[in-house]
Design a protein around this motif. Structure first.
Motif, PDB file in Angstrom:
ATOM      1  N   ILE A  41       7.269  -2.428 -14.062  1.00 13.21           N
ATOM      2  CA  ILE A  41       6.401  -1.929 -12.781  1.00 13.21           C
ATOM      3  C   ILE A  41       6.242  -2.907 -11.739  1.00 13.21           C
ATOM      4  O   ILE A  41       6.382  -2.662 -10.500  1.00 13.21           O
ATOM      5  N   LEU A  42       5.856  -4.007 -12.183  1.00 15.77           N
ATOM      6  CA  LEU A  42       5.797  -5.035 -10.962  1.00 15.77           C
ATOM      7  C   LEU A  42       7.262  -5.478 -10.229  1.00 15.77           C
ATOM      8  O   LEU A  42       7.348  -5.623  -9.034  1.00 15.77           O
ATOM      9  N   ASP A  43       8.243  -5.218 -11.283  1.00 17.47           N
ATOM     10  CA  ASP A  43       9.682  -5.444 -10.510  1.00 17.47           C
ATOM     11  C   ASP A  43       9.733  -4.308  -9.567  1.00 17.47           C
ATOM     12  O   ASP A  43      10.266  -4.624  -8.227  1.00 17.47           O
ATOM     13  N   ASP A  44       9.727  -3.173  -9.795  1.00 16.44           N
ATOM     14  CA  ASP A  44       9.675  -1.910  -9.063  1.00 16.44           C
ATOM     15  C   ASP A  44       8.823  -2.055  -7.940  1.00 16.44           C
ATOM     16  O   ASP A  44       9.378  -1.673  -6.756  1.00 16.44           O
ATOM     17  N   LEU A  45       7.655  -2.520  -8.203  1.00 15.93           N
ATOM     18  CA  LEU A  45       6.826  -2.531  -6.999  1.00 15.93           C
ATOM     19  C   LEU A  45       7.323  -3.495  -5.895  1.00 15.93           C
ATOM     20  O   LEU A  45       6.911  -3.190  -4.863  1.00 15.93           O
ATOM     21  N   GLU A  46       7.656  -4.367  -6.317  1.00 15.99           N
ATOM     22  CA  GLU A  46       8.353  -5.471  -5.355  1.00 15.99           C
ATOM     23  C   GLU A  46       9.338  -4.739  -4.172  1.00 15.99           C
ATOM     24  O   GLU A  46       9.290  -4.988  -3.076  1.00 15.99           O
ATOM     25  N   ALA A  47      10.127  -3.861  -4.624  1.00 12.26           N
ATOM     26  CA  ALA A  47      11.170  -3.337  -3.991  1.00 12.26           C
ATOM     27  C   ALA A  47      10.303  -2.302  -3.266  1.00 12.26           C
ATOM     28  O   ALA A  47      10.814  -1.889  -1.854  1.00 12.26           O
ATOM     29  N   LEU A  48       9.416  -1.491  -3.871  1.00  8.02           N
ATOM     30  CA  LEU A  48       8.744  -0.576  -3.300  1.00  8.02           C
ATOM     31  C   LEU A  48       7.752  -0.820  -2.013  1.00  8.02           C
ATOM     32  O   LEU A  48       7.893  -0.199  -1.061  1.00  8.02           O
ATOM     33  N   VAL A  49       7.365  -1.795  -2.057  1.00  6.29           N
ATOM     34  CA  VAL A  49       6.241  -2.196  -0.710  1.00  6.29           C
ATOM     35  C   VAL A  49       7.265  -3.106   0.275  1.00  6.29           C
ATOM     36  O   VAL A  49       6.608  -3.638   1.304  1.00  6.29           O
ATOM     37  N   ALA A  50       8.407  -3.389  -0.063  1.00  3.18           N
ATOM     38  CA  ALA A  50       9.235  -4.248   0.965  1.00  3.18           C
ATOM     39  C   ALA A  50       9.282  -3.795   2.216  1.00  3.18           C
ATOM     40  O   ALA A  50       9.743  -4.191   3.232  1.00  3.18           O
ATOM     41  N   SER A  51       9.399  -2.319   2.629  1.00  2.47           N
ATOM     42  CA  SER A  51       9.438  -1.730   3.701  1.00  2.47           C
ATOM     43  C   SER A  51       7.912  -1.318   4.343  1.00  2.47           C
ATOM     44  O   SER A  51       8.022  -0.631   5.556  1.00  2.47           O
ATOM     45  N   GLY A  52       6.807  -2.108   3.752  1.00  2.07           N
ATOM     46  CA  GLY A  52       5.629  -1.815   4.182  1.00  2.07           C
ATOM     47  C   GLY A  52       4.634  -0.846   3.180  1.00  2.07           C
ATOM     48  O   GLY A  52       5.233  -0.043   2.305  1.00  2.07           O
ATOM     49  N   PHE A  53       3.452  -1.319   3.190  1.00  2.00           N
ATOM     50  CA  PHE A  53       2.608  -0.611   2.193  1.00  2.00           C
ATOM     51  C   PHE A  53       1.071  -0.266   2.650  1.00  2.00           C
ATOM     52  O   PHE A  53       0.391   0.214   1.906  1.00  2.00           O
ATOM     53  N   ALA A  54       0.879  -0.412   4.064  1.00  2.00           N
ATOM     54  CA  ALA A  54      -0.366  -0.188   4.727  1.00  2.00           C
ATOM     55  C   ALA A  54      -0.807   1.227   4.308  1.00  2.00           C
ATOM     56  O   ALA A  54      -1.969   1.572   4.132  1.00  2.00           O
ATOM     57  N   GLU A  55       0.025   2.067   4.499  1.00  2.00           N
ATOM     58  CA  GLU A  55      -0.383   3.595   4.076  1.00  2.00           C
ATOM     59  C   GLU A  55      -0.426   4.154   2.716  1.00  2.00           C
ATOM     60  O   GLU A  55      -0.884   5.155   2.375  1.00  2.00           O
ATOM     61  N   LEU A  56       0.032   3.116   1.944  1.00  2.00           N
ATOM     62  CA  LEU A  56      -0.221   3.555   0.378  1.00  2.00           C
ATOM     63  C   LEU A  56      -1.401   3.247  -0.390  1.00  2.00           C
ATOM     64  O   LEU A  56      -1.991   2.342  -0.026  1.00  2.00           O
ATOM     65  N   THR A  57      -1.726   4.076  -1.037  1.00  2.00           N
ATOM     66  CA  THR A  57      -2.956   4.036  -1.658  1.00  2.00           C
ATOM     67  C   THR A  57      -2.541   3.627  -3.185  1.00  2.00           C
ATOM     68  O   THR A  57      -1.324   3.751  -3.695  1.00  2.00           O
ATOM     69  N   MET A  58      -3.438   3.316  -3.942  1.00  2.00           N
ATOM     70  CA  MET A  58      -3.060   2.979  -5.301  1.00  2.00           C
ATOM     71  C   MET A  58      -2.510   4.307  -6.229  1.00  2.00           C
ATOM     72  O   MET A  58      -1.593   4.203  -6.835  1.00  2.00           O
ATOM     73  N   ALA A  59      -3.031   5.314  -5.802  1.00  2.00           N
ATOM     74  CA  ALA A  59      -2.632   6.799  -6.515  1.00  2.00           C
ATOM     75  C   ALA A  59      -1.090   6.985  -5.889  1.00  2.00           C
ATOM     76  O   ALA A  59      -0.387   7.421  -6.766  1.00  2.00           O
ATOM     77  N   ASP A  60      -1.063   6.471  -4.594  1.00  2.00           N
ATOM     78  CA  ASP A  60       0.436   6.638  -4.068  1.00  2.00           C
ATOM     79  C   ASP A  60       1.570   5.665  -4.766  1.00  2.00           C
ATOM     80  O   ASP A  60       2.750   6.302  -5.225  1.00  2.00           O
ATOM     81  N   LEU A  61       1.108   4.568  -5.202  1.00  2.00           N
ATOM     82  CA  LEU A  61       1.772   3.820  -5.853  1.00  2.00           C
ATOM     83  C   LEU A  61       2.131   4.098  -7.267  1.00  2.00           C
ATOM     84  O   LEU A  61       3.332   4.385  -7.798  1.00  2.00           O
ATOM     85  N   ALA A  62       0.958   4.715  -7.961  1.00  2.00           N
ATOM     86  CA  ALA A  62       1.114   5.348  -9.204  1.00  2.00           C
ATOM     87  C   ALA A  62       2.221   6.348  -9.282  1.00  2.00           C
ATOM     88  O   ALA A  62       3.006   6.570 -10.234  1.00  2.00           O
ATOM     89  N   SER A  63       1.960   7.305  -8.315  1.00  2.00           N
ATOM     90  CA  SER A  63       2.964   8.284  -8.323  1.00  2.00           C
ATOM     91  C   SER A  63       4.515   7.985  -7.984  1.00  2.00           C
ATOM     92  O   SER A  63       5.191   8.583  -8.992  1.00  2.00           O
ATOM     93  N   ARG A  64       4.850   6.770  -7.130  1.00  2.00           N
ATOM     94  CA  ARG A  64       6.061   6.578  -7.048  1.00  2.00           C
ATOM     95  C   ARG A  64       6.742   5.829  -8.064  1.00  2.00           C
ATOM     96  O   ARG A  64       7.886   5.886  -8.226  1.00  2.00           O
ATOM     97  N   LEU A  65       5.577   5.096  -8.698  1.00  2.00           N
ATOM     98  CA  LEU A  65       6.147   4.296  -9.855  1.00  2.00           C
ATOM     99  C   LEU A  65       6.062   5.075 -11.321  1.00  2.00           C
ATOM    100  O   LEU A  65       6.551   4.334 -12.288  1.00  2.00           O
ATOM    101  N   SER A  66       5.859   6.346 -11.205  1.00  2.00           N
ATOM    102  CA  SER A  66       5.811   7.146 -12.575  1.00  2.00           C
ATOM    103  C   SER A  66       4.921   6.559 -13.612  1.00  2.00           C
ATOM    104  O   SER A  66       5.053   6.332 -14.698  1.00  2.00           O
TER     105      SER A  66
END
Length: 224
Positions: A41-66
């Motif tokens: 999850i931490l590895d995937d999160l590094e790639a996920l936030v690379a394009s910005g994360f200001a609009e993402l909530t914890m719920a959004d992150l959980a959804s995208r990270l499955s």
């Protein structure tokens, strides 16, 4: 390799090892306690936030990270702290690789080049949006300061060795090291990224080469 060279290399390694490292957000004990899924999850999160994360909530992150929200909150109590954990983990990983790039038989200026080129990988994937969002996180400045101080201290140690070994004439090693160590951070600022014709890493590497080239002309006898 002569005995004198071996002693000089050993002395250099001892001095580099004595440089205080920044305190990691994720301690070694806690890192060892992470499950394989948490590391993924931490590895995937590094790639996920690379394009910005200001609009993402914890719920959004959980959804995208499955994964579940509980899984994320087990790692950090908030989105910003989770992002900082990911950034710190990445900086530590890159920092270890950068230290490994300093081979014992490298001349100090060559070691600086190898070290900073490896360290500048930290900003290679930074986008303007990510840099802007990270700058808005209150604790991000302190985190970056801690890692940059280590980068500075290692660079200054190598510059001191270059002067002591007669590779260059005496210079203000603290001033030069501040400039060299701060290039990656400077070029990764959101307002600066937008002005570059290359990536933050490429820009930093280019200026490192220019500055080291200038230092190489400062031989003790004044000859190029």
């Amino acid at each position: 390799m002569t005995a004198a060279t071996l002693r000089a290399d050993d002395d250099a390694q001892r001095r580099l090892e004595a440089v205080p490292r920044p305190r990691p957000l994720l301690t070694r004990q806690r890192e060892r306690q992470l499950t394989d899924r948490q590391r993924e999850i931490l590895d995937d999160l590094e790639a996920l936030v690379a394009s910005g994360f200001a609009e993402l909530t914890m719920a959004d992150l959980a959804s995208r990270l499955s994964c579940s929200l509980r899984t994320l909150y087990a790692l950090a109590p908030s989105r910003d702290e989770l992002v900082l954990l990911v950034v710190d983990r990445s900086l530590w990983r890159i920092g270890r690789a950068a230290r490994d790039a300093i081979a014992g038989d490298l001349a100090p200026l060559d070691a600086i080049r190898a070290y900073l080129e490896a360290a500048n990988v930290a900003v290679s994937g930074w986008s303007p949006a990510f840099a802007r969002d990270l700058a808005a996180v209150p604790a991000a400045q302190q985190l970056e300061d801690a890692h940059n101080e280590y980068l500075f201290a290692v660079t200054r140690t190598l510059l001191d060795l270059a002067v002591e070994r007669g590779e260059v004439r005496p210079v203000d090693t603290a001033a030069v090291a501040r400039v060299l160590a701060g290039l990656g951070r400077f070029f990764s600022r959101p307002e600066v990224i937008a002005t570059l014709r290359s990536s933050p890493k490429a820009a930093a590497d280019e200026v490192v080469d220019l500055l080291l080239g200038g230092l190489r002309t400062l031989t003790p006898n004044g000859a190029p």
